[in-house]
Design a protein around this motif. Structure first.
Motif, PDB file in Angstrom:
ATOM      1  N   LYS A 118       0.830  -1.206   0.000  1.00  0.00           N
ATOM      2  CA  LYS A 118       0.000   0.000   0.000  1.00  0.00           C
ATOM      3  C   LYS A 118       0.865   1.257   0.000  1.00  0.00           C
ATOM      4  O   LYS A 118       0.532   2.239  -0.641  1.00  0.00           O
ATOM      5  CB  LYS A 118      -0.940   0.016   1.201  1.00  0.00           C
ATOM      6  CG  LYS A 118      -2.144  -0.847   1.033  1.00  0.00           C
ATOM      7  CD  LYS A 118      -3.081  -0.694   2.210  1.00  0.00           C
ATOM      8  CE  LYS A 118      -4.327  -1.505   2.031  1.00  0.00           C
ATOM      9  NZ  LYS A 118      -5.228  -1.385   3.171  1.00  0.00           N
ATOM     10  N   SER A 119       1.975   1.237   0.743  1.00  0.00           N
ATOM     11  CA  SER A 119       2.834   2.426   0.805  1.00  0.00           C
ATOM     12  C   SER A 119       3.479   2.677  -0.556  1.00  0.00           C
ATOM     13  O   SER A 119       3.664   3.815  -0.955  1.00  0.00           O
ATOM     14  CB  SER A 119       3.901   2.281   1.888  1.00  0.00           C
ATOM     15  OG  SER A 119       4.878   1.334   1.511  1.00  0.00           O
ATOM     16  N   LYS A 120       3.821   1.628  -1.296  1.00  0.00           N
ATOM     17  CA  LYS A 120       4.381   1.792  -2.641  1.00  0.00           C
ATOM     18  C   LYS A 120       3.322   2.342  -3.590  1.00  0.00           C
ATOM     19  O   LYS A 120       3.614   3.115  -4.477  1.00  0.00           O
ATOM     20  CB  LYS A 120       4.887   0.447  -3.177  1.00  0.00           C
ATOM     21  CG  LYS A 120       6.110  -0.062  -2.514  1.00  0.00           C
ATOM     22  CD  LYS A 120       7.305   0.669  -3.029  1.00  0.00           C
ATOM     23  CE  LYS A 120       8.564   0.060  -2.474  1.00  0.00           C
ATOM     24  NZ  LYS A 120       9.722   0.803  -2.820  1.00  0.00           N
ATOM     25  N   GLU A 121       2.084   1.904  -3.387  1.00  0.00           N
ATOM     26  CA  GLU A 121       0.973   2.289  -4.241  1.00  0.00           C
ATOM     27  C   GLU A 121       0.650   3.781  -4.111  1.00  0.00           C
ATOM     28  O   GLU A 121       0.314   4.443  -5.077  1.00  0.00           O
ATOM     29  CB  GLU A 121      -0.243   1.460  -3.806  1.00  0.00           C
ATOM     30  CG  GLU A 121      -1.372   1.388  -4.765  1.00  0.00           C
ATOM     31  CD  GLU A 121      -2.431   0.432  -4.230  1.00  0.00           C
ATOM     32  OE1 GLU A 121      -3.424   0.938  -3.674  1.00  0.00           O
ATOM     33  OE2 GLU A 121      -2.250  -0.782  -4.352  1.00  0.00           O
ATOM     34  N   HIS A 122       0.743   4.331  -2.892  1.00  0.00           N
ATOM     35  CA  HIS A 122       0.324   5.699  -2.643  1.00  0.00           C
ATOM     36  C   HIS A 122       1.388   6.737  -2.941  1.00  0.00           C
ATOM     37  O   HIS A 122       1.096   7.915  -3.020  1.00  0.00           O
ATOM     38  CB  HIS A 122      -0.146   5.859  -1.188  1.00  0.00           C
ATOM     39  CG  HIS A 122      -1.434   5.139  -0.927  1.00  0.00           C
ATOM     40  ND1 HIS A 122      -2.613   5.492  -1.519  1.00  0.00           N
ATOM     41  CD2 HIS A 122      -1.717   4.067  -0.156  1.00  0.00           C
ATOM     42  CE1 HIS A 122      -3.569   4.686  -1.115  1.00  0.00           C
ATOM     43  NE2 HIS A 122      -3.048   3.802  -0.287  1.00  0.00           N
ATOM     44  N   LYS A 123       2.647   6.308  -3.083  1.00  0.00           N
ATOM     45  CA  LYS A 123       3.697   7.281  -3.361  1.00  0.00           C
ATOM     46  C   LYS A 123       3.628   7.688  -4.819  1.00  0.00           C
ATOM     47  O   LYS A 123       3.785   6.866  -5.719  1.00  0.00           O
ATOM     48  CB  LYS A 123       5.071   6.695  -3.046  1.00  0.00           C
ATOM     49  CG  LYS A 123       5.339   6.577  -1.572  1.00  0.00           C
ATOM     50  CD  LYS A 123       6.755   6.141  -1.312  1.00  0.00           C
ATOM     51  CE  LYS A 123       6.993   6.048   0.181  1.00  0.00           C
ATOM     52  NZ  LYS A 123       8.326   5.527   0.473  1.00  0.00           N
ATOM     53  N   LYS A 124       3.379   8.964  -5.050  1.00  0.00           N
ATOM     54  CA  LYS A 124       3.330   9.497  -6.406  1.00  0.00           C
ATOM     55  C   LYS A 124       4.532  10.401  -6.599  1.00  0.00           C
ATOM     56  O   LYS A 124       4.949  11.091  -5.669  1.00  0.00           O
ATOM     57  CB  LYS A 124       2.037  10.288  -6.626  1.00  0.00           C
ATOM     58  CG  LYS A 124       0.802   9.422  -6.544  1.00  0.00           C
ATOM     59  CD  LYS A 124      -0.452  10.225  -6.753  1.00  0.00           C
ATOM     60  CE  LYS A 124      -1.656   9.321  -6.633  1.00  0.00           C
ATOM     61  NZ  LYS A 124      -2.897  10.046  -6.654  1.00  0.00           N
ATOM     62  N   PRO A 125       5.076  10.424  -7.802  1.00  0.00           N
ATOM     63  CA  PRO A 125       6.226  11.291  -8.018  1.00  0.00           C
ATOM     64  C   PRO A 125       5.830  12.764  -7.879  1.00  0.00           C
ATOM     65  O   PRO A 125       4.696  13.143  -8.163  1.00  0.00           O
ATOM     66  CB  PRO A 125       6.666  10.970  -9.446  1.00  0.00           C
ATOM     67  CG  PRO A 125       5.488  10.327 -10.098  1.00  0.00           C
ATOM     68  CD  PRO A 125       4.691   9.694  -8.985  1.00  0.00           C
ATOM     69  N   GLU A 126       6.783  13.546  -7.402  1.00  0.00           N
ATOM     70  CA  GLU A 126       6.536  14.985  -7.260  1.00  0.00           C
ATOM     71  C   GLU A 126       6.279  15.579  -8.639  1.00  0.00           C
ATOM     72  O   GLU A 126       7.029  15.321  -9.579  1.00  0.00           O
ATOM     73  CB  GLU A 126       7.768  15.659  -6.647  1.00  0.00           C
ATOM     74  CG  GLU A 126       8.010  15.300  -5.201  1.00  0.00           C
ATOM     75  CD  GLU A 126       7.161  16.135  -4.272  1.00  0.00           C
ATOM     76  OE1 GLU A 126       6.856  17.307  -4.616  1.00  0.00           O
ATOM     77  OE2 GLU A 126       6.787  15.606  -3.220  1.00  0.00           O
ATOM     78  N   PRO A 127       5.230  16.378  -8.787  1.00  0.00           N
ATOM     79  CA  PRO A 127       4.993  17.009 -10.086  1.00  0.00           C
ATOM     80  C   PRO A 127       6.098  18.037 -10.367  1.00  0.00           C
ATOM     81  O   PRO A 127       6.629  18.658  -9.449  1.00  0.00           O
ATOM     82  CB  PRO A 127       3.633  17.692  -9.928  1.00  0.00           C
ATOM     83  CG  PRO A 127       3.431  17.822  -8.459  1.00  0.00           C
ATOM     84  CD  PRO A 127       4.219  16.724  -7.818  1.00  0.00           C
TER      85      PRO A 127
END
Length: 164
Positions: A118-127
């Motif tokens: 879940k933690s990998k799933e929620h990390k989005k790259p910084e725009p």
């Protein structure tokens, strides 16, 4: 009455209830597997290493006056059950505690794995930043701008050390 039946139907068919039912059924099956693992695989070698002890038969007899049909002292859980003696079955308790520890460890590892995914799933790259601050008047301007729209100062082009 019809409204209550419709509400119950909606509740029973909701995904959470079905997921819970499946979880309980799988948990019960997993518990049987762990119990067999403890009783049939783990405890026999442990008992052998400790001098041939069968933990499932270890008891403390609370009725020393009660004897087996042969008149012998009660020394195992099977004998106590047959004679109707009151005992503390601490060997059974040890087996159940080992069952619990294995199940708790497996659930801990499962939850830890799910949380990791879940933690990998929620990390989005910084725009990528689309604005920057003018170094002269500190106003926000487009990142690609070469001249400030507020103070008209010439700015360095992005990525180069030279003014545009």
């Amino acid at each position: 009455m019809k409204g209550v039946l419709n509400e119950f139907k909606e509740f029973a068919v909701r995904g959470n209830v079905i997921d819970l039912a499946v979880g309980v059924i799988i948990g019960a099956a997993f518990g049987k597997i762990v119990t067999s693992l403890v009783n049939d695989i783990i405890m026999p070698p442990v008992g052998k290493l400790m001098g041939g002890i069968d933990f499932s038969q270890k008891i403390i007899n609370l009725d020393p006056g009660v004897k087996t049909a042969n008149g012998q002292d009660i020394t195992t859980l099977a004998q106590a059950n047959e004679a109707g003696a009151t005992v503390i079955a601490y060997g059974q308790f040890i087996n159940v505690m080992i069952d619990f520890l294995i199940v708790a460890f497996c659930i801990f590892m499962l939850v830890k794995g799910i949380n990791y995914l879940k933690s990998k799933e929620h990390k989005k790259p910084e725009p990528k930043k689309t604005t920057k601050a003018c170094k002269y008047c500190l106003s926000e301007i487009p990142a690609a701008a070469t001249r400030c729209s507020h103070c008209t100062s010439e700015l360095e082009a992005e990525g180069s050390g030279n003014p545009a």
